[in-house]
Design a protein around this motif. Structure first.
Motif, PDB file in Angstrom:
ATOM      1  N   THR A 119       0.842  -1.199   0.000  1.00 16.39           N
ATOM      2  CA  THR A 119       0.000   0.000   0.000  1.00 16.39           C
ATOM      3  C   THR A 119       0.872   1.242   0.000  1.00 16.39           C
ATOM      4  N   ILE A 120       0.497   2.220  -0.805  1.00 16.40           N
ATOM      5  CA  ILE A 120       1.243   3.473  -0.905  1.00 16.40           C
ATOM      6  C   ILE A 120       0.545   4.531  -0.068  1.00 16.40           C
ATOM      7  N   ASP A 121       1.296   5.148   0.817  1.00 19.94           N
ATOM      8  CA  ASP A 121       0.739   6.212   1.663  1.00 19.94           C
ATOM      9  C   ASP A 121       0.726   7.536   0.901  1.00 19.94           C
ATOM     10  N   ILE A 122      -0.383   8.244   1.008  1.00 18.85           N
ATOM     11  CA  ILE A 122      -0.533   9.535   0.345  1.00 18.85           C
ATOM     12  C   ILE A 122      -0.803  10.600   1.399  1.00 18.85           C
ATOM     13  N   ASP A 123      -0.138  11.747   1.284  1.00 22.73           N
ATOM     14  CA  ASP A 123      -0.406  12.819   2.236  1.00 22.73           C
ATOM     15  C   ASP A 123      -1.125  13.978   1.548  1.00 22.73           C
ATOM     16  N   LYS A 124      -1.484  14.986   2.326  1.00 27.93           N
ATOM     17  CA  LYS A 124      -2.303  16.088   1.824  1.00 27.93           C
ATOM     18  C   LYS A 124      -1.559  17.002   0.861  1.00 27.93           C
ATOM     19  N   ASN A 125      -0.243  16.871   0.773  1.00 27.94           N
ATOM     20  CA  ASN A 125       0.534  17.742  -0.114  1.00 27.94           C
ATOM     21  C   ASN A 125       0.846  17.098  -1.462  1.00 27.94           C
ATOM     22  N   GLN A 126       0.181  16.002  -1.770  1.00 25.67           N
ATOM     23  CA  GLN A 126       0.379  15.353  -3.061  1.00 25.67           C
ATOM     24  C   GLN A 126      -0.843  15.608  -3.946  1.00 25.67           C
TER      25      GLN A 126
END
Length: 220
Positions: free
Chosen positions: A110-117
């Motif tokens: 699983t790839i983690d995504i943050d709010k700045n992407q």
């Protein structure tokens, strides 16, 4: 001449009608850096914004926010409303926040995504006026410079029907892998054991060059 646009008669006639312009010339367009304050505020100050639709404001020669969408559910559920933003027949762009997307890398993890992407979707129809083609060719680089602290992956389409949740998620995976690759390179360079670290610009240039070589090898 308008920022990001060609003033040559070859690029567009007096009526602004579409003209044949080679992809190479479009790609060579300079960054379009005139961004309206309202667009900046949507991206920077609205923590729960999902997408911002940008259109060319001919009166002030700038990119302005025509509308925006807020997060309501998952990324996949929100995409249905995001897709509706692309009904315009004229060029436009939509900055889509990746937060909440469910992604899996090539390794199955699983790839983690943050709010700045973000994914910047550039829609440039084939029959658009050449002047607008030149302007929107420079929009991705202009927005990356404007929001330099964010991770932005740009993708360009000529047909709105090609813009799907899968095409955006593919762009997100590519962006995440590029970010991870740069971080690994940074750690490798730091771990060389040199007493004196290279200047920041030289270090970043080395990372970008290595990343570009890696991307080129993948394409081959």
């Amino acid at each position: 001449a308008v920022d990001g646009a060609s003033s040559s008669a070859e690029a567009a006639g007096a009526d602004g009608a579409a003209a044949a312009v080679s992809p190479a010339r479009l790609a060579a367009g300079r960054p379009f850096a005139r961004i309206a304050q309202g667009f900046r505020e949507c991206v920077l100050e609205m923590e729960n914004v999902r997408a911002v639709l940008g259109v060319y404001d001919q009166k002030f020669s700038r990119l302005k926010a025509q509308t925006h969408l807020l997060e309501e559910s998952s990324f996949e559920a929100d995409f249905e409303k995001v897709a509706e933003l692309f009904k315009e027949e004229t060029p436009c762009c939509v900055m889509v926040r990746c937060k909440g997307a469910e992604l899996t890398g090539k390794d199955g993890k699983t790839i983690d995504i943050d709010k700045n992407q973000w994914v910047l979707v550039n829609l440039v129809p084939e029959d658009a006026a050449a002047r607008l083609k030149f302007i929107f060719a420079g929009v991705p680089q202009g927005l990356k410079q404007e929001f330099s602290k964010m991770h932005i992956k740009d993708v360009t389409f000529a047909d709105a029907a090609e813009i799907t949740v899968d095409s955006l998620k593919q762009a997100m995976v590519e962006m995440a892998e590029q970010i991870q690759g740069k971080r690994r390179l940074f750690r490798d360079i730091e771990g060389r054991g040199a007493k004196a670290e290279p200047p920041p610009k030289a270090l970043l240039a080395e990372i970008e060059a290595a990343s570009s070589r890696s991307a080129a090898n993948e394409e081959d």
